[in-house]
Structures are given as structure tokens and as C-alpha cells.
Design a protein around this motif. Structure first.
Motif, PDB file in Angstrom:
ATOM      1  N   ALA A 142       0.798  -1.226   0.000  1.00 41.34           N
ATOM      2  CA  ALA A 142       0.000   0.000   0.000  1.00 41.34           C
ATOM      3  C   ALA A 142       0.827   1.271   0.000  1.00 41.34           C
ATOM      4  CB  ALA A 142      -0.935   0.014   1.214  1.00 41.34           C
ATOM      5  N   ASP A 143       2.093   1.177   0.367  1.00 33.43           N
ATOM      6  CA  ASP A 143       2.923   2.380   0.355  1.00 33.43           C
ATOM      7  C   ASP A 143       4.394   2.005   0.274  1.00 33.43           C
ATOM      8  OD1 ASP A 143       3.769   1.652   2.939  1.00 33.43           O
ATOM      9  OD2 ASP A 143       3.214   3.562   3.869  1.00 33.43           O
ATOM     10  N   TYR A 144       5.237   3.011   0.369  1.00 29.84           N
ATOM     11  CA  TYR A 144       6.688   2.862   0.246  1.00 29.84           C
ATOM     12  C   TYR A 144       7.259   1.887   1.278  1.00 29.84           C
ATOM     13  CZ  TYR A 144      11.551   4.441   1.023  1.00 29.84           C
ATOM     14  OH  TYR A 144      12.911   4.521   1.230  1.00 29.84           O
ATOM     15  N   TYR A 145       6.899   2.067   2.548  1.00 25.64           N
ATOM     16  CA  TYR A 145       7.440   1.199   3.596  1.00 25.64           C
ATOM     17  C   TYR A 145       6.894  -0.219   3.483  1.00 25.64           C
ATOM     18  CZ  TYR A 145       9.498   5.298   5.811  1.00 25.64           C
ATOM     19  OH  TYR A 145      10.241   6.413   6.071  1.00 25.64           O
ATOM     20  N   ALA A 146       5.630  -0.336   3.087  1.00 26.95           N
ATOM     21  CA  ALA A 146       5.059  -1.669   2.875  1.00 26.95           C
ATOM     22  C   ALA A 146       5.782  -2.377   1.741  1.00 26.95           C
ATOM     23  CB  ALA A 146       3.569  -1.549   2.566  1.00 26.95           C
ATOM     24  N   ILE A 170       2.325   7.864  -4.120  1.00 28.87           N
ATOM     25  CA  ILE A 170       1.118   7.770  -3.298  1.00 28.87           C
ATOM     26  C   ILE A 170       1.470   8.077  -1.850  1.00 28.87           C
ATOM     27  CG2 ILE A 170      -0.089   6.141  -4.812  1.00 28.87           C
ATOM     28  CD1 ILE A 170       0.835   3.872  -3.029  1.00 28.87           C
ATOM     29  N   PRO A 171       0.479   8.427  -1.022  1.00 32.56           N
ATOM     30  CA  PRO A 171       0.771   8.809   0.362  1.00 32.56           C
ATOM     31  C   PRO A 171       1.409   7.680   1.168  1.00 32.56           C
ATOM     32  CG  PRO A 171      -1.436   9.510  -0.256  1.00 32.56           C
ATOM     33  CD  PRO A 171      -0.950   8.616  -1.354  1.00 32.56           C
ATOM     34  N   VAL A 172       2.301   8.056   2.065  1.00 30.42           N
ATOM     35  CA  VAL A 172       2.882   7.112   3.011  1.00 30.42           C
ATOM     36  C   VAL A 172       1.872   6.876   4.134  1.00 30.42           C
ATOM     37  CG1 VAL A 172       4.684   6.782   4.745  1.00 30.42           C
ATOM     38  CG2 VAL A 172       5.266   7.685   2.483  1.00 30.42           C
ATOM     39  N   ILE A 173       1.597   5.627   4.418  1.00 28.51           N
ATOM     40  CA  ILE A 173       0.626   5.233   5.441  1.00 28.51           C
ATOM     41  C   ILE A 173       1.330   4.720   6.693  1.00 28.51           C
ATOM     42  CG2 ILE A 173      -1.207   3.572   5.978  1.00 28.51           C
ATOM     43  CD1 ILE A 173      -1.870   3.637   2.935  1.00 28.51           C
ATOM     44  N   TYR A 174       2.368   3.912   6.479  1.00 29.29           N
ATOM     45  CA  TYR A 174       3.052   3.231   7.576  1.00 29.29           C
ATOM     46  C   TYR A 174       4.346   3.944   7.944  1.00 29.29           C
ATOM     47  CZ  TYR A 174      -0.103  -0.601   6.316  1.00 29.29           C
ATOM     48  OH  TYR A 174      -1.212  -1.364   6.042  1.00 29.29           O
ATOM     49  N   ALA A 198      -9.168  -3.073   1.351  1.00 30.14           N
ATOM     50  CA  ALA A 198      -8.513  -2.521   0.164  1.00 30.14           C
ATOM     51  C   ALA A 198      -7.095  -3.058   0.054  1.00 30.14           C
ATOM     52  CB  ALA A 198      -8.503  -0.990   0.228  1.00 30.14           C
ATOM     53  N   ASN A 199      -6.472  -2.807  -1.095  1.00 28.88           N
ATOM     54  CA  ASN A 199      -5.051  -3.142  -1.235  1.00 28.88           C
ATOM     55  C   ASN A 199      -4.372  -2.123  -2.140  1.00 28.88           C
ATOM     56  OD1 ASN A 199      -5.886  -3.919  -3.802  1.00 28.88           O
ATOM     57  ND2 ASN A 199      -5.070  -5.980  -3.678  1.00 28.88           N
ATOM     58  N   GLY A 200      -3.052  -2.097  -2.057  1.00 28.25           N
ATOM     59  CA  GLY A 200      -2.278  -1.221  -2.927  1.00 28.25           C
ATOM     60  C   GLY A 200      -2.618   0.249  -2.754  1.00 28.25           C
TER      61      GLY A 200
END
Length: 310
Positions: A142-146, A170-174, A198-200
Motif C-alpha cells: 500500500a505504500d513505500y514502507y510496505a 502515493i501517500p505514506v501510510i506506515y 482494500a489493497n495497494g
């Protein structure tokens, strides 16, 4: 969510694969001549002895990766999602999954993110096609760190894995300390009125929708289902049992993707209702990414409207 921090998940892959290659000399990258777009340039420069560019020959790339895997290497075949799933489809089935070889297929430009490149480059069927092949795991961070964490997780487990990344930032979530396990969903928000799975790159939309719904007195549970195969059946079953109303959100055809996988669990349990938000079984067009999402109802507003109707 760090709304101001935007990074494409393909960048997370590009950085992490270099670290993995330095730590483990059995890690290889098999490029098909689009390393610049898929962020493998740093790997090729830092670790040239672990890098193979087969040219514009995806099917050959799959075969080379399979051969490397038979010698104990851990190859990552890197290309666009539409090519890494469909053009390589037979080779993935026959040469990688059937003998259950330790090959990873890492693809940028998943879903509608190729945007102005048009329908020919928009891989909207990829995860659905590959989840039907035995031995294959299918993952979309879902994000860069994921992305960094799940690329590492893929390298550490044996067997074929398909990793799908975004082209756009896309926004960073984690944060960098978040733990990920392939096959285990992450609950980002608790709620009891509706579940949003959801995913990605659509996880950000699920979070925003849940925030809007909370302001309207509707409590939404939000799950990041980064792995659609093996699906976290326990997490989905809990949503069915605890809530019974599920909205799935994905940048993928609504047929045979995340929504279908969740419906399969619900149908098997004989209860629960599922509404699928995703690409409406149609090809994309040449248009800005956000517009393509909106054309298919993959928006915060549509998720909120579906939840409110319930």
C-alpha cells in the motif's frame, strides 16, 4: 497518514532490492530493458554480477529466472505488470509455478497507473490471472514502507511470488517499523458498521472514506489486504461475522481480484454482503490516473455513498 509525503511503491522496491542483493549474493535481478521505469538501475550499477538484462524478451526473462532458481539463486524478474503477468503467463505457469521454483516477479505500473500510456500498458487483470495458478502468491503493498517490507518478505520465503507496484507517488501510510507478513492483513482502523477492505494504492482511499464516515456517525473497519493469495481468510471471516457488510476497493478488474476473493469467503460462509469497488470489467483509456479511477467509481465519494446506503 503522512499526507504530504508521497512516494511510489516502485521506489521502495528499487531501494530494498539493492539492500537485499548486498546482503545475499544469491539475489539476482533479471531485467527486460525497462530498468529505468522499474527502478533497478541502482541494482545494476551496484551489483553488476547479479544483474541480467535479457532485452525486450519477457518470456525469455522468465525462463532465465527459472534456470537461475534451479542453481540456488533467488531471481527477481522485473517489468511492467501487464507484461509480467500476461506476456509471461505460460512461462510462469509451466516453468516457474509447476516446478515450484523460487522466482519472484516484481512489476511496476500495476492497474491504471500507466494512465496516459493507455489500455495496452494498464495491467488490470494481472493479479486475477496469477492468483489462479497453483503455488503463486500475489502481493500488492500500500505504500513505500510496505513495499520495502514485503519485498524483503518475498525474498525470505521459498516459492513464486508476484509483487505489484505503483508508478505514481502515493501517500505514506506506515512507518519504517511496521511489521508485515505475506498472507496476513493489517487492520488500520476498527469499526462495527461496515468493513472496507482494500489493497495497494486504494488503501489511502479506504482510510479517507473511513474518516469521512466517522464524521457522519458511521464506524468503518479498514483492512489493508496486501496479499490476495493466500488471502487472510481469518480476517475476512471476522468482518463477515462481526459486521456482515463489506466494501472491497482495488485498482483491478472487479472480476477475479480482491473483491472476488472476499466474495468467495463470504459465499463459503453462507452469509455477509459484499460490494466491489474497482475497474468495471472494461479497458482503460489514455487519461490522467485520478480521472481513470473516477471513471470506474474508485473514489472516496463512492465508497462513502455505498456505506451510507447500508
Amino acid at each position: 497518514m503522512e499526507a504530504k509525503k508521497l512516494i511510489a511503491t516502485r521506489d521502495g522496491f528499487g531501494e530494498e532490492i539493492v539492500e537485499l542483493g548486498r546482503e545475499n549474493r544469491d539475489i539476482y535481478v533479471v531485467d527486460v530493458d525497462i530498468g529505468k521505469s522499474c527502478k533497478t538501475g541502482a541494482f545494476a550499477k551496484a551489483l553488476p554480477q547479479q544483474h541480467v538484462n535479457v532485452g525486450i524478451a519477457e518470456q525469455n526473462g522468465a525462463g532465465v529466472a527459472a534456470g537461475l532458481a534451479t542453481t540456488g539463486k533467488i531471481p527477481f524478474v522485473v517489468t511492467y505488470a501487464v507484461f509480467g503477468s500476461l506476456r509471461m503467463g505460460e512461462q510462469i505457469r509451466q516453468e516457474i509455478c509447476y516446478p515450484n521454483l523460487n522466482v519472484k516477479i516484481a512489476c511496476s505500473h500495476g492497474g491504471l497507473t500507466p494512465a496516459n500510456d493507455g489500455a495496452s500498458h494498464q495491467g488490470i487483470e494481472d493479479m486475477g490471472v496469477l492468483r489462479t495458478i497453483p503455488n503463486m502468491r500475489v502481493v500488492m503493498p500500500a505504500d513505500y514502507y510496505a513495499a520495502k517490507a514485503l519485498v524483503r518478505a518475498a525474498a525470505e520465503i521459498y516459492g513464486p511470488v508476484y509483487l505489484r507496484f505503483t508508478r505514481d507517488a502515493i501517500p505514506v501510510i506506515y512507518d519504517e517499523n511496521q511489521k508485515f507478513e505475506i498472507g496476513k492483513a493489517i487492520t488500520l482502523r476498527e469499526g462495527g458498521d461496515v468493513a472496507i477492505i482494500a489493497n495497494g494504492d486504494t488503501v489511502r482511499l479506504a482510510i479517507e472514506a473511513a474518516e469521512v464516515l466517522a464524521g457522519r456517525g458511521i464506524s468503518a473497519r479498514v483492512l489493508d489486504m496486501h496479499t490476495i493469495k493466500p488471502l487472510d481468510v481469518e480476517a475476512v471471516s471476522a468482518c463477515v461475522n462481526d459486521i456482515g457488510k463489506i466494501i472491497t476497493v482495488e485498482d483491478h478488474n472487479i472480476l477475479n481480484g480482491l473483491g472476488s476473493a472476499v466474495c468467495e469467503v463470504s459465499a463459503g460462509m453462507g452469509k455477509g454482503r459484499v460490494k466491489r469497488v474497482g475497474i468495471q470489467d472494461c479497458f482503460g483509456q489514455s487519461a490522467p490516473y485520478e480521472r481513470l479511477l473516477a471513471m470506474n467509481g474508485i473514489t472516496v465519494e463512492n465508497i462513502v455513498e455505498l456505506a451510507e446506503k447500508w
